[in-house]
Design a protein around this motif. Structure first.
Motif, PDB file in Angstrom:
ATOM      1  N   ASN A  43       5.813  -6.792  -9.459  1.00  0.00           N
ATOM      2  CA  ASN A  43       5.304  -5.802 -10.909  1.00  0.00           C
ATOM      3  C   ASN A  43       5.385  -4.358 -10.550  1.00  0.00           C
ATOM      4  O   ASN A  43       5.872  -3.289 -11.044  1.00  0.00           O
ATOM      5  N   PHE A  44       4.254  -3.974  -9.717  1.00  0.00           N
ATOM      6  CA  PHE A  44       3.531  -2.911  -9.307  1.00  0.00           C
ATOM      7  C   PHE A  44       4.900  -1.476  -8.960  1.00  0.00           C
ATOM      8  O   PHE A  44       5.831  -0.867  -8.988  1.00  0.00           O
ATOM      9  N   VAL A  45       5.500  -2.758  -7.827  1.00  0.00           N
ATOM     10  CA  VAL A  45       6.894  -2.930  -6.874  1.00  0.00           C
ATOM     11  C   VAL A  45       7.909  -2.269  -8.256  1.00  0.00           C
ATOM     12  O   VAL A  45       8.374  -1.141  -7.321  1.00  0.00           O
ATOM     13  N   LYS A  46       8.250  -2.778  -9.457  1.00  0.00           N
ATOM     14  CA  LYS A  46       9.450  -2.434  -9.631  1.00  0.00           C
ATOM     15  C   LYS A  46       9.193  -1.335 -10.483  1.00  0.00           C
ATOM     16  O   LYS A  46       9.867  -0.349 -10.692  1.00  0.00           O
ATOM     17  N   TYR A  47       7.711  -1.061 -10.466  1.00  0.00           N
ATOM     18  CA  TYR A  47       7.094  -0.067 -11.259  1.00  0.00           C
ATOM     19  C   TYR A  47       7.289   1.824 -10.642  1.00  0.00           C
ATOM     20  O   TYR A  47       7.277   2.853 -10.411  1.00  0.00           O
ATOM     21  N   THR A  48       6.623   1.177  -9.404  1.00  0.00           N
ATOM     22  CA  THR A  48       7.034   2.177  -7.942  1.00  0.00           C
ATOM     23  C   THR A  48       8.333   2.690  -7.707  1.00  0.00           C
ATOM     24  O   THR A  48       8.972   3.810  -7.900  1.00  0.00           O
ATOM     25  N   LYS A  49       9.527   1.650  -8.159  1.00  0.00           N
ATOM     26  CA  LYS A  49      10.866   1.833  -7.570  1.00  0.00           C
ATOM     27  C   LYS A  49      11.156   3.063  -9.120  1.00  0.00           C
ATOM     28  O   LYS A  49      12.119   3.491  -8.872  1.00  0.00           O
ATOM     29  N   GLN A  50      10.845   2.746 -10.100  1.00  0.00           N
ATOM     30  CA  GLN A  50      11.205   3.212 -10.916  1.00  0.00           C
ATOM     31  C   GLN A  50      10.686   4.845 -11.612  1.00  0.00           C
ATOM     32  O   GLN A  50      11.146   5.898 -11.937  1.00  0.00           O
ATOM     33  N   LEU A  51       9.576   5.322 -10.575  1.00  0.00           N
ATOM     34  CA  LEU A  51       8.740   6.523 -10.487  1.00  0.00           C
ATOM     35  C   LEU A  51       9.593   7.097  -9.193  1.00  0.00           C
ATOM     36  O   LEU A  51       9.707   8.414  -9.246  1.00  0.00           O
ATOM     37  N   THR A  52      10.415   6.601  -7.834  1.00  0.00           N
ATOM     38  CA  THR A  52      10.090   6.939  -7.553  1.00  0.00           C
ATOM     39  C   THR A  52      11.982   6.822  -6.897  1.00  0.00           C
ATOM     40  O   THR A  52      12.316   6.485  -6.441  1.00  0.00           O
ATOM     41  N   PHE A  53      12.511   6.948  -8.415  1.00  0.00           N
ATOM     42  CA  PHE A  53      14.087   7.085  -8.770  1.00  0.00           C
ATOM     43  C   PHE A  53      15.013   7.695  -7.385  1.00  0.00           C
ATOM     44  O   PHE A  53      15.815   7.335  -7.692  1.00  0.00           O
ATOM     45  N   PHE A  54      14.250   9.135  -7.157  1.00  0.00           N
ATOM     46  CA  PHE A  54      14.731   9.818  -6.435  1.00  0.00           C
ATOM     47  C   PHE A  54      14.993   9.742  -5.397  1.00  0.00           C
ATOM     48  O   PHE A  54      15.606   9.803  -4.007  1.00  0.00           O
ATOM     49  N   LEU A  55      14.047   8.537  -5.001  1.00  0.00           N
ATOM     50  CA  LEU A  55      14.278   7.785  -2.990  1.00  0.00           C
ATOM     51  C   LEU A  55      15.437   6.840  -3.261  1.00  0.00           C
ATOM     52  O   LEU A  55      14.971   5.828  -4.207  1.00  0.00           O
ATOM     53  N   PRO A  56      15.800   5.951  -1.862  1.00  0.00           N
ATOM     54  CA  PRO A  56      16.582   5.412  -1.873  1.00  0.00           C
ATOM     55  C   PRO A  56      15.923   4.121  -2.368  1.00  0.00           C
ATOM     56  O   PRO A  56      14.785   3.749  -2.385  1.00  0.00           O
ATOM     57  N   GLU A  57      16.369   2.916  -2.488  1.00  0.00           N
ATOM     58  CA  GLU A  57      15.717   1.557  -3.680  1.00  0.00           C
ATOM     59  C   GLU A  57      14.982   0.709  -2.327  1.00  0.00           C
ATOM     60  O   GLU A  57      13.958   0.888  -2.387  1.00  0.00           O
ATOM     61  N   SER A  58      15.572   1.352  -1.455  1.00  0.00           N
ATOM     62  CA  SER A  58      15.453   0.457   0.086  1.00  0.00           C
ATOM     63  C   SER A  58      13.663   1.156   0.290  1.00  0.00           C
ATOM     64  O   SER A  58      13.477   0.580   0.912  1.00  0.00           O
ATOM     65  N   MET A  59      13.229   2.093  -0.357  1.00  0.00           N
ATOM     66  CA  MET A  59      12.125   3.171   0.063  1.00  0.00           C
ATOM     67  C   MET A  59      11.061   2.900  -1.112  1.00  0.00           C
ATOM     68  O   MET A  59       9.729   2.601  -0.675  1.00  0.00           O
ATOM     69  N   GLY A  60      11.317   1.799  -1.790  1.00  0.00           N
ATOM     70  CA  GLY A  60      10.593   1.192  -3.197  1.00  0.00           C
ATOM     71  C   GLY A  60       8.769   0.618  -2.753  1.00  0.00           C
ATOM     72  O   GLY A  60       8.522   0.567  -2.984  1.00  0.00           O
ATOM     73  N   ASN A  61       9.713  -0.566  -1.344  1.00  0.00           N
ATOM     74  CA  ASN A  61       8.387  -1.453  -1.113  1.00  0.00           C
ATOM     75  C   ASN A  61       7.872  -0.229  -0.298  1.00  0.00           C
ATOM     76  O   ASN A  61       6.740  -1.135  -0.513  1.00  0.00           O
ATOM     77  N   LEU A  62       8.096   0.361   0.792  1.00  0.00           N
ATOM     78  CA  LEU A  62       7.226   1.184   1.406  1.00  0.00           C
ATOM     79  C   LEU A  62       6.839   2.206   0.626  1.00  0.00           C
ATOM     80  O   LEU A  62       5.105   2.416   0.749  1.00  0.00           O
ATOM     81  N   SER A  63       7.288   2.684  -0.371  1.00  0.00           N
ATOM     82  CA  SER A  63       6.253   4.051  -0.864  1.00  0.00           C
ATOM     83  C   SER A  63       5.458   2.907  -1.645  1.00  0.00           C
ATOM     84  O   SER A  63       4.054   3.484  -2.078  1.00  0.00           O
ATOM     85  N   ALA A  64       5.516   1.512  -2.665  1.00  0.00           N
ATOM     86  CA  ALA A  64       3.750   0.583  -2.723  1.00  0.00           C
ATOM     87  C   ALA A  64       2.971   0.669  -2.288  1.00  0.00           C
ATOM     88  O   ALA A  64       2.066   0.362  -1.995  1.00  0.00           O
ATOM     89  N   ILE A  65       3.539   0.296  -0.382  1.00  0.00           N
ATOM     90  CA  ILE A  65       2.336  -0.088   0.284  1.00  0.00           C
ATOM     91  C   ILE A  65       1.573   1.204   0.510  1.00  0.00           C
ATOM     92  O   ILE A  65       0.823   0.904   1.094  1.00  0.00           O
ATOM     93  N   VAL A  66       2.590   2.244   0.673  1.00  0.00           N
ATOM     94  CA  VAL A  66       1.753   3.491   1.204  1.00  0.00           C
ATOM     95  C   VAL A  66       1.310   4.168   0.332  1.00  0.00           C
ATOM     96  O   VAL A  66      -0.501   4.227   0.024  1.00  0.00           O
ATOM     97  N   ALA A  67       1.181   3.815  -0.968  1.00  0.00           N
ATOM     98  CA  ALA A  67       0.519   4.288  -1.878  1.00  0.00           C
ATOM     99  C   ALA A  67      -0.794   3.371  -2.374  1.00  0.00           C
ATOM    100  O   ALA A  67      -1.713   3.801  -2.190  1.00  0.00           O
ATOM    101  N   THR A  68      -0.719   2.006  -1.916  1.00  0.00           N
ATOM    102  CA  THR A  68      -1.708   1.566  -2.527  1.00  0.00           C
ATOM    103  C   THR A  68      -2.727   1.504  -1.015  1.00  0.00           C
ATOM    104  O   THR A  68      -3.988   1.650  -1.743  1.00  0.00           O
ATOM    105  N   PHE A  69      -1.976   1.385   0.637  1.00  0.00           N
ATOM    106  CA  PHE A  69      -3.248   1.887   1.714  1.00  0.00           C
ATOM    107  C   PHE A  69      -3.876   3.296   1.187  1.00  0.00           C
ATOM    108  O   PHE A  69      -5.154   3.371   1.543  1.00  0.00           O
ATOM    109  N   LEU A  70      -3.348   4.113   0.450  1.00  0.00           N
ATOM    110  CA  LEU A  70      -4.174   5.662   0.502  1.00  0.00           C
ATOM    111  C   LEU A  70      -4.977   5.329  -1.028  1.00  0.00           C
ATOM    112  O   LEU A  70      -6.183   5.984  -0.989  1.00  0.00           O
ATOM    113  N   GLU A  71      -4.911   4.632  -1.551  1.00  0.00           N
ATOM    114  CA  GLU A  71      -5.357   4.509  -2.897  1.00  0.00           C
ATOM    115  C   GLU A  71      -6.585   3.045  -2.841  1.00  0.00           C
ATOM    116  O   GLU A  71      -7.392   3.219  -3.446  1.00  0.00           O
ATOM    117  N   ILE A  72      -6.747   2.973  -1.623  1.00  0.00           N
ATOM    118  CA  ILE A  72      -7.847   2.225  -0.769  1.00  0.00           C
ATOM    119  C   ILE A  72      -8.948   3.288   0.149  1.00  0.00           C
ATOM    120  O   ILE A  72      -9.726   2.993  -0.174  1.00  0.00           O
TER     121      ILE A  72
END
Length: 143
Positions: A43-72
């Motif tokens: 669900n978080f990855v789906k939400y991240t893809k919604q917020l990063t609509f301006f990026l290629p869809e393939s970047m959604g999972n990477l965006s979620a991972i990077v955001a989570t890493f930095l948020e830790i």
């Protein structure tokens, strides 16, 4: 004594930013149970893809991972008071990106409801402090 009383709000700000960000991480791993916004990674990855609509869809999972890493990473640095200025600037930028993404994807109300703008501004305010009491930075500076 007066200086010590002034140090407490700064420590509170470090902890408030950190705990808020770590709470969001806990949510995406289902640790909040019934009170969760996402409840699981998918669900978080789906939400991240919604917020990063301006990026290629393939970047959604990477965006979620990077955001989570930095948020830790940034909250742990803030809690420890280690490289506090860097952690505060990083937190401010990360929250600013989140606020802008939420605004463009979901509208103005969403980031206001979740106080994302305030979190970003608070992190930037923390970044411009002259010294960081109750921190590893201060201990290192003294030795």
């Amino acid at each position: 004594m007066k200086n010590r009383l002034q140090d407490i709000p700064q420590l509170f700000l470090r902890l408030a930013i950190s705990i808020t960000m770590l709470s969001a991480v806990a949510d995406r791993f289902g640790m909040w149970g019934e009170n969760s916004a996402w409840g699981n990674w998918e669900n978080f990855v789906k939400y991240t893809k919604q917020l990063t609509f301006f990026l290629p869809e393939s970047m959604g999972n990477l965006s979620a991972i990077v955001a989570t890493f930095l948020e830790i990473l940034f909250p742990l640095m803030l809690i420890l008071g280690f490289k506090t200025r860097i952690a505060a600037v990083g937190s401010g930028i990360l929250l600013l990106i989140f606020a802008l993404s939420m605004t463009f994807a979901l509208g103005v109300k969403a980031p206001l409801d979740y106080s994302v703008w305030m979190g970003s501004a608070s992190a930037f305010l923390l970044a411009v402090q002259q010294k960081y009491s109750y921190s590893t930075d201060t201990l290192i500076k003294k030795s």
